[in-house]
Design a protein around this motif. Sequence first.
Motif, PDB file in Angstrom:
ATOM      1  N   LYS A 151      21.518   8.878  29.682  1.00 11.66           N
ATOM      2  CA  LYS A 151      21.687  10.022  30.590  1.00 11.66           C
ATOM      3  C   LYS A 151      20.851   9.831  31.845  1.00 11.66           C
ATOM      4  N   SER A 152      19.612   9.371  31.691  1.00 15.61           N
ATOM      5  CA  SER A 152      18.756   9.115  32.861  1.00 15.61           C
ATOM      6  C   SER A 152      19.327   7.999  33.726  1.00 15.61           C
ATOM      7  N   LEU A 153      19.822   6.950  33.086  1.00 13.87           N
ATOM      8  CA  LEU A 153      20.354   5.811  33.833  1.00 13.87           C
ATOM      9  C   LEU A 153      21.619   6.174  34.603  1.00 13.87           C
ATOM     10  N   GLN A 154      22.347   7.188  34.113  1.00 14.92           N
ATOM     11  CA  GLN A 154      23.558   7.597  34.810  1.00 14.92           C
ATOM     12  C   GLN A 154      23.281   8.167  36.200  1.00 14.92           C
ATOM     13  N   ASN A 155      22.066   8.614  36.425  1.00 10.77           N
ATOM     14  CA  ASN A 155      21.683   9.080  37.762  1.00 10.77           C
ATOM     15  C   ASN A 155      21.431   7.918  38.720  1.00 10.77           C
ATOM     16  N   HIS A 156      21.507   6.698  38.202  1.00  8.06           N
ATOM     17  CA  HIS A 156      21.304   5.489  39.009  1.00  8.06           C
ATOM     18  C   HIS A 156      22.470   4.524  38.781  1.00  8.06           C
ATOM     19  N   SER A 157      23.666   5.090  38.631  1.00  3.42           N
ATOM     20  CA  SER A 157      24.836   4.277  38.297  1.00  3.42           C
ATOM     21  C   SER A 157      25.857   4.265  39.426  1.00  3.42           C
ATOM     22  N   ILE A 158      26.671   3.225  39.419  1.00  2.00           N
ATOM     23  CA  ILE A 158      27.837   3.111  40.295  1.00  2.00           C
ATOM     24  C   ILE A 158      29.061   3.161  39.386  1.00  2.00           C
ATOM     25  N   PRO A 159      29.983   4.085  39.601  1.00  2.00           N
ATOM     26  CA  PRO A 159      31.133   4.219  38.686  1.00  2.00           C
ATOM     27  C   PRO A 159      31.946   2.935  38.577  1.00  2.00           C
ATOM     28  N   ALA A 160      32.526   2.738  37.404  1.00  2.00           N
ATOM     29  CA  ALA A 160      33.398   1.587  37.184  1.00  2.00           C
ATOM     30  C   ALA A 160      34.555   1.616  38.176  1.00  2.00           C
ATOM     31  N   TYR A 202      36.269  -6.256  28.713  1.00  2.00           N
ATOM     32  CA  TYR A 202      35.486  -5.085  28.325  1.00  2.00           C
ATOM     33  C   TYR A 202      34.787  -4.534  29.568  1.00  2.00           C
ATOM     34  N   VAL A 203      35.067  -3.276  29.877  1.00  2.00           N
ATOM     35  CA  VAL A 203      34.515  -2.626  31.068  1.00  2.00           C
ATOM     36  C   VAL A 203      33.685  -1.424  30.615  1.00  2.00           C
ATOM     37  N   ALA A 204      32.404  -1.433  30.925  1.00  2.00           N
ATOM     38  CA  ALA A 204      31.512  -0.377  30.464  1.00  2.00           C
ATOM     39  C   ALA A 204      31.904   0.974  31.051  1.00  2.00           C
ATOM     40  N   VAL A 205      32.030   1.976  30.194  1.00  2.00           N
ATOM     41  CA  VAL A 205      32.375   3.321  30.675  1.00  2.00           C
ATOM     42  C   VAL A 205      31.229   3.927  31.482  1.00  2.00           C
ATOM     43  N   TRP A 206      30.046   3.340  31.385  1.00  2.00           N
ATOM     44  CA  TRP A 206      28.864   3.884  32.072  1.00  2.00           C
ATOM     45  C   TRP A 206      28.713   3.370  33.492  1.00  2.00           C
ATOM     46  N   GLY A 207      29.566   2.455  33.913  1.00  2.00           N
ATOM     47  CA  GLY A 207      29.450   1.914  35.259  1.00  2.00           C
ATOM     48  C   GLY A 207      28.339   0.885  35.371  1.00  2.00           C
ATOM     49  N   ALA A 208      27.963   0.573  36.603  1.00  2.00           N
ATOM     50  CA  ALA A 208      26.985  -0.478  36.895  1.00  2.00           C
ATOM     51  C   ALA A 208      25.660   0.127  37.357  1.00  2.00           C
ATOM     52  N   LEU A 209      24.577  -0.561  37.046  1.00  2.00           N
ATOM     53  CA  LEU A 209      23.251  -0.129  37.480  1.00  2.00           C
ATOM     54  C   LEU A 209      23.086  -0.407  38.973  1.00  2.00           C
ATOM     55  N   GLN A 210      22.572   0.581  39.687  1.00  2.00           N
ATOM     56  CA  GLN A 210      22.356   0.426  41.126  1.00  2.00           C
ATOM     57  C   GLN A 210      21.232  -0.572  41.427  1.00  2.00           C
ATOM     58  N   ASP A 211      21.403  -1.304  42.518  1.00  2.00           N
ATOM     59  CA  ASP A 211      20.309  -2.075  43.088  1.00  2.00           C
ATOM     60  C   ASP A 211      19.332  -1.080  43.718  1.00  2.00           C
ATOM     61  N   PRO A 212      18.075  -1.016  43.264  1.00  2.00           N
ATOM     62  CA  PRO A 212      17.152  -0.015  43.827  1.00  2.00           C
ATOM     63  C   PRO A 212      16.901  -0.205  45.321  1.00  2.00           C
ATOM     64  N   GLN A 213      17.119  -1.426  45.827  1.00  2.00           N
ATOM     65  CA  GLN A 213      16.942  -1.681  47.253  1.00  2.00           C
ATOM     66  C   GLN A 213      18.203  -1.412  48.055  1.00  2.00           C
ATOM     67  N   ASN A 214      19.338  -1.290  47.360  1.00  2.00           N
ATOM     68  CA  ASN A 214      20.633  -1.091  48.027  1.00  2.00           C
ATOM     69  C   ASN A 214      21.536  -0.317  47.071  1.00  2.00           C
ATOM     70  N   PRO A 215      21.351   1.009  46.963  1.00  2.00           N
ATOM     71  CA  PRO A 215      21.986   1.807  45.909  1.00  2.00           C
ATOM     72  C   PRO A 215      23.508   1.794  45.879  1.00  2.00           C
TER      73      PRO A 215
END
Length: 332
Positions: free
Chosen positions: A289-298, A209-222
């Motif tokens: 939607k807000s979290l997508q501005n801090h995401s890394i694509p799958a 299972y692979v999230a369509v929303w991608g991964a959450l960015q590391d705030p210290q290393n986006p």
Amino acid sequence: MGRIRRKFRQKALSEKELHALETSALGYPLVKHDDFKDGFLFTHEAGHDVFRSFTPENIRITPGKEITLPNAERKTPSYTLEITDTDGNLHILKDRVAIAGIGSNSSQKVLARKFHHFKSEDDTPLVVCVIPATLEDHAVVHGAFVGARGPVPATIHEDKGTIATITVGFYDAKAANHITGTEPNYDGLLLDTPAVLQNGVKIPQPLAYVAVWGALQDPQNPDRPLALAAIPAQTSLAFMSNQEALIEAIRISDHIDLAPAPKDIKDKAMRRYIRENFQDEQQRIKRIKSLQNHSIPANIRGKRVFAASFAKNPQVAALLQHHKIPQKHPKR
């Protein structure tokens, strides 16, 4: 898949049940490092959940024919398992699909909840075999979304040099379809990378299972995602606990910085956030939607077997299109 999700969302929970849901979300993914040391058989017997142990050398796995799962876009490899449990009982499981457990699907407690009302095919008893495994050059990371049950769920992300610890669960077709119905935010992919089971057996194309929303960015290393602290891994990624990820999600989506707050204030805020995500789908989509501005694509490579059912929601489809999340795997 959507049928299960709608049934779940329509259920009105009591205050006691809502509190239990919050507590479960705070404890996500409900596994610890020690839970990845041993495999288990999960069965329904006389109306009870039963978990049986076995040792790695007492399981034999042979490839079977390809099978077609409900709503699938392509066929999926299957396997036959012969397992002798620690009580000396032989279990033969045929036509089983290998599904990677990357988060709470490795948890006995979660599997018991997800299959509580499950009715197997032709009254055949439910039997699921779960085996610890590793996945090279992949990491189990926090997804860039919030789930209907409140937490910031896991996803997998290709990361060179990382070795992730996962489980592989072997499900029959109906059980595989059932557990897929509990994962509306995920595409199902046959991975290009094999999973190596605890006994050394390689599963060439595990279904993941692979999230369509991608991964959450590391705030210290986006440019880098954040590994789940509850999941064992050999990685250079920074680890973040589930509750830390919830606090980060609250900071991003609700603009509330809980980092300096006392523990009791954090707990109340996280519980409120979890409850709102469960009770208000519109609020949850807004937060995603807000979290997508801090995401890394799958970035997972593989062949898609089925698409995320939540993406059928017009708002969700529009949000995914707006962010134009690239998919490196072929859709057909």
